[in-house]
Design a protein around this motif. Structure first.
Motif, PDB file in Angstrom:
ATOM      1  N   PRO A  93       0.864  -1.210  -0.080  1.00 27.80           N
ATOM      2  CA  PRO A  93      -0.045  -0.018   0.179  1.00 27.80           C
ATOM      3  C   PRO A  93       0.942   1.135   0.034  1.00 27.80           C
ATOM      4  N   ILE A  94       2.057   1.148   0.620  1.00 23.87           N
ATOM      5  CA  ILE A  94       3.029   2.294   0.435  1.00 23.87           C
ATOM      6  C   ILE A  94       4.102   2.196  -0.294  1.00 23.87           C
ATOM      7  N   ARG A  95       4.397   2.999  -1.308  1.00 26.30           N
ATOM      8  CA  ARG A  95       5.356   2.503  -2.431  1.00 26.30           C
ATOM      9  C   ARG A  95       6.160   3.752  -2.547  1.00 26.30           C
ATOM     10  N   LEU A  96       7.587   3.584  -2.476  1.00 27.38           N
ATOM     11  CA  LEU A  96       8.753   4.563  -2.619  1.00 27.38           C
ATOM     12  C   LEU A  96       9.446   4.515  -3.886  1.00 27.38           C
ATOM     13  N   LEU A  97      10.296   5.476  -4.581  1.00 27.99           N
ATOM     14  CA  LEU A  97      10.901   5.363  -5.518  1.00 27.99           C
ATOM     15  C   LEU A  97      12.456   6.064  -4.747  1.00 27.99           C
ATOM     16  N   LEU A  98      13.437   5.030  -5.162  1.00 26.60           N
ATOM     17  CA  LEU A  98      14.742   5.554  -4.528  1.00 26.60           C
ATOM     18  C   LEU A  98      15.714   5.181  -5.963  1.00 26.60           C
ATOM     19  N   THR A  99      16.476   6.491  -6.000  1.00 26.75           N
ATOM     20  CA  THR A  99      17.127   6.450  -7.380  1.00 26.75           C
ATOM     21  C   THR A  99      18.703   6.896  -7.309  1.00 26.75           C
ATOM     22  N   GLY A 100      19.474   6.314  -8.123  1.00 23.62           N
ATOM     23  CA  GLY A 100      20.847   6.859  -7.937  1.00 23.62           C
ATOM     24  C   GLY A 100      21.492   6.643  -9.292  1.00 23.62           C
ATOM     25  N   HIS A 101      22.759   7.005  -9.602  1.00 24.87           N
ATOM     26  CA  HIS A 101      23.408   6.754 -10.835  1.00 24.87           C
ATOM     27  C   HIS A 101      24.739   6.103 -10.708  1.00 24.87           C
ATOM     28  N   ASP A 157      10.588   0.751  -5.513  1.00 24.02           N
ATOM     29  CA  ASP A 157      11.522   0.668  -6.585  1.00 24.02           C
ATOM     30  C   ASP A 157      13.026   1.167  -6.532  1.00 24.02           C
ATOM     31  N   VAL A 158      14.008   0.690  -6.908  1.00 23.49           N
ATOM     32  CA  VAL A 158      15.283   1.354  -7.135  1.00 23.49           C
ATOM     33  C   VAL A 158      15.686   1.365  -8.474  1.00 23.49           C
ATOM     34  N   VAL A 159      16.118   2.468  -8.810  1.00 18.94           N
ATOM     35  CA  VAL A 159      16.574   2.620 -10.231  1.00 18.94           C
ATOM     36  C   VAL A 159      18.051   3.131 -10.218  1.00 18.94           C
ATOM     37  N   ILE A 160      18.972   2.675 -10.691  1.00 18.60           N
ATOM     38  CA  ILE A 160      20.595   3.120 -10.636  1.00 18.60           C
ATOM     39  C   ILE A 160      20.703   3.324 -12.112  1.00 18.60           C
ATOM     40  N   ASN A 161      20.765   4.573 -12.620  1.00 20.10           N
ATOM     41  CA  ASN A 161      20.990   4.591 -14.096  1.00 20.10           C
ATOM     42  C   ASN A 161      22.677   4.652 -14.426  1.00 20.10           C
ATOM     43  N   SER A 162      22.829   4.408 -15.752  1.00 19.30           N
ATOM     44  CA  SER A 162      24.110   4.642 -16.272  1.00 19.30           C
ATOM     45  C   SER A 162      24.348   5.990 -17.124  1.00 19.30           C
ATOM     46  N   ASP A 163      23.308   6.896 -17.015  1.00 21.18           N
ATOM     47  CA  ASP A 163      23.407   8.135 -17.983  1.00 21.18           C
ATOM     48  C   ASP A 163      22.962   9.443 -17.313  1.00 21.18           C
ATOM     49  N   GLU A 164      23.192   9.318 -15.905  1.00 23.42           N
ATOM     50  CA  GLU A 164      22.625  10.779 -15.391  1.00 23.42           C
ATOM     51  C   GLU A 164      23.575  11.767 -15.740  1.00 23.42           C
ATOM     52  N   GLU A 165      24.736  11.576 -15.647  1.00 22.84           N
ATOM     53  CA  GLU A 165      25.707  12.783 -15.817  1.00 22.84           C
ATOM     54  C   GLU A 165      25.570  13.408 -17.191  1.00 22.84           C
ATOM     55  N   VAL A 166      25.068  12.545 -18.235  1.00 22.17           N
ATOM     56  CA  VAL A 166      25.009  13.126 -19.541  1.00 22.17           C
ATOM     57  C   VAL A 166      23.351  13.137 -19.884  1.00 22.17           C
ATOM     58  N   GLY A 167      22.732  13.545 -18.788  1.00 21.64           N
ATOM     59  CA  GLY A 167      21.428  14.026 -19.229  1.00 21.64           C
ATOM     60  C   GLY A 167      19.940  12.954 -18.882  1.00 21.64           C
ATOM     61  N   THR A 187      16.396  10.600  -4.072  1.00 21.93           N
ATOM     62  CA  THR A 187      17.646  10.575  -4.720  1.00 21.93           C
ATOM     63  C   THR A 187      18.704  10.831  -3.972  1.00 21.93           C
ATOM     64  N   TYR A 188      19.901   9.976  -4.328  1.00 17.40           N
ATOM     65  CA  TYR A 188      20.901   9.940  -3.576  1.00 17.40           C
ATOM     66  C   TYR A 188      22.292  10.921  -3.822  1.00 17.40           C
ATOM     67  N   GLU A 189      21.897  11.954  -4.722  1.00 14.68           N
ATOM     68  CA  GLU A 189      23.035  12.979  -4.852  1.00 14.68           C
ATOM     69  C   GLU A 189      23.688  13.421  -3.541  1.00 14.68           C
ATOM     70  N   PRO A 190      24.989  14.075  -3.550  1.00 12.24           N
ATOM     71  CA  PRO A 190      25.562  14.330  -2.342  1.00 12.24           C
ATOM     72  C   PRO A 190      24.986  15.389  -1.925  1.00 12.24           C
ATOM     73  N   ALA A 191      24.921  15.674  -0.537  1.00 12.07           N
ATOM     74  CA  ALA A 191      24.590  16.846   0.015  1.00 12.07           C
ATOM     75  C   ALA A 191      25.837  17.615   0.201  1.00 12.07           C
ATOM     76  N   LEU A 192      25.891  18.991   0.705  1.00 13.47           N
ATOM     77  CA  LEU A 192      26.923  19.721   0.797  1.00 13.47           C
ATOM     78  C   LEU A 192      27.813  19.474   1.879  1.00 13.47           C
ATOM     79  N   PRO A 193      28.859  19.915   2.275  1.00 17.17           N
ATOM     80  CA  PRO A 193      29.777  19.265   3.319  1.00 17.17           C
ATOM     81  C   PRO A 193      29.122  19.640   4.699  1.00 17.17           C
ATOM     82  N   ASP A 194      28.549  20.672   4.813  1.00 18.78           N
ATOM     83  CA  ASP A 194      27.795  20.878   6.059  1.00 18.78           C
ATOM     84  C   ASP A 194      26.344  20.288   6.220  1.00 18.78           C
TER      85      ASP A 194
END
Length: 413
Positions: A93-101, A157-167, A187-194
């Motif tokens: 009943p509860i569904r999430l999407l988690l993504t990375g590259h 659903d987990v999606v880890i794609n191969s082309d995020e850095e090119v769009g 989505t698991y882009e980096p946060a800033l150092p702080d």
């Protein structure tokens, strides 16, 4: 601060205990630049092995076809690596999407290939922050949730794609399909150092504009020529001058030209736009059409536009504010101060938000200097961010996030 429940304490302990640093160093030793198909294949296999500890159906998906404009104007398909997709309890009943590259910006011949400890706890290396560290955080959080034995109401659903850095052109359809029906996304882009997160994001459009003129001898009959290089330069100046408050324009490259004694009959202008709102995107596209038409008339050349606004602007709407509020509360309960700020950078979070799904897209490690040979990961942020993700996912599972309603106060775990 909300008192953590015994179930939450167990989940947090499991998340922090995952072998994330070893995983990051193993993965960062593989060059997975966006165009390094061999490296991407190795990386996809390594990630498939790592994510196989989770339940569900895991598959490696061939990339959708994508066209590219070559310097000579020919359009040909360009190959991409496979994308990883994991589906867990799709009927929950509860569904999430988690993504990375899995791709990085460093090609196989780039000199930045090694990892170095700059000082205790600060790891320098290609992709350690953007985003092999983020992938390790995602996996640790999900495994901790699964180890609790109480995730039966959660599907993801987990999606880890191969082309995020090119769009993400070859994975855009997959992301849209996986966003359907989701209550929220991380989505698991980096946060800033702080630890600051990205809030609203500008959109992005990449275009290649082919200019076709007429060649002539530069000394004998130059007036009979139609200089495509000059027309492309004129268009670049016009587009830059037309940008302003609502969007920026970066003319990045002009392909074309030839011998000094020949009027060039071919050029390609490569240009990027960053609109801040959907309305700004419309205005930017109107600018492109208007100036292309005027340059064609004034220079007596023909122009052809290839490309699109592949990353829609991502506003901080009410749904996003509620999800950020949940993450911020989870951070506070872990002793972390979580803030955010708007940015002109883009990522897959833009595309997910465009599907109507609330997304926080900087759930990865704390680090910095990404896209350079100074890229670094703060190693202690691995366990910190895994715990933050695990707690946020758990509380969503417990009904503490409703996109269209006021967030439930308190911890009901």
């Amino acid at each position: 601060m909300t008192l953590l429940s015994p179930a939450e304490h167990r989940i947090l302990e499991n998340a922090a205990a995952a072998p994330m640093l070893d995983q990051v160093q193993d993965w960062a030793a593989i060059n997975s630049g966006s165009r390094n198909l061999d490296g991407l294949a190795r990386m996809a296999d390594r990630l498939a092995d790592a994510f196989s500890i989770l339940p569900g159906t895991l598959r490696l998906i061939d990339a959708a076809p994508v066209d590219s404009v070559l310097p000579d104007g020919r359009i040909q398909p360009i190959a991409h690596g496979r994308h990883l997709h994991l589906s867990v309890r799709p009927d929950a009943p509860i569904r999430l999407l988690l993504t990375g590259h899995m791709d990085t910006v460093f090609p196989v011949d780039h000199p930045f290939q090694k990892q170095t400890w700059l000082e205790p706890g600060v790891l320098n290396g290609p992709g350690v922050a953007d985003m092999k560290g983020g992938i390790a955080v995602m996996l640790a959080a999900l495994n901790a949730i699964e180890a609790s034995g109480a995730a039966t109401q959660l599907g993801y659903d987990v999606v880890i794609n191969s082309d995020e850095e090119v769009g993400s052109a070859s994975s855009a359809l997959l992301l849209r399909e996986m966003a359907a029906g989701k209550i929220a996304a991380f989505t698991y882009e980096p946060a800033l150092p702080d630890g600051t997160l990205a809030g609203a994001r500008a959109g992005s459009g990449n275009f290649s504009i082919t200019v076709t003129g007429r060649s002539a001898h530069a000394g004998r009959n130059p007036d009979e020529g139609r200089n495509a290089l000059l027309a492309a330069a004129d268009l670049a100046l016009r587009l830059k001058a037309g940008s302003g408050v609502g969007f920026s324009c970066n003319p990045a490259k002009i392909d074309g030209g030839g011998p000094n004694n020949v009027v060039p009959d071919h050029a390609i202008l490569r240009v990027n736009f960053r609109p801040r709102t959907p309305e700004d995107e419309i205005i930017a596209r109107a600018l492109i059409d208007r100036e292309m038409a005027d340059v064609a008339r004034r220079h007596d050349v023909s122009l052809h536009l290839h490309g699109s606004f592949g990353r829609p602007p991502k506003p901080m709407d009410k749904k996003a504010e509620r999800l950020f509020g949940l993450v911020r509360q989870c951070g506070a309960d872990l002793g972390l101060s979580i803030g955010w700020r708007d940015t002109g950078g883009v990522c897959d979070g833009n595309n997910i938000a465009a599907c109507g799904v609330a997304v926080v897209d900087t759930m990865g490690v704390r680090g910095g200097s990404i896209h350079s040979d100074a890229e670094f990961l703060l190693a202690d942020s691995l366990s910190e961010r895994a715990q933050l993700s695990a707690l946020a996912i758990w509380r969503i599972t417990q009904g503490q996030f409703q996109p269209e309603q006021k967030q439930v106060e308190g911890n009901i775990a």
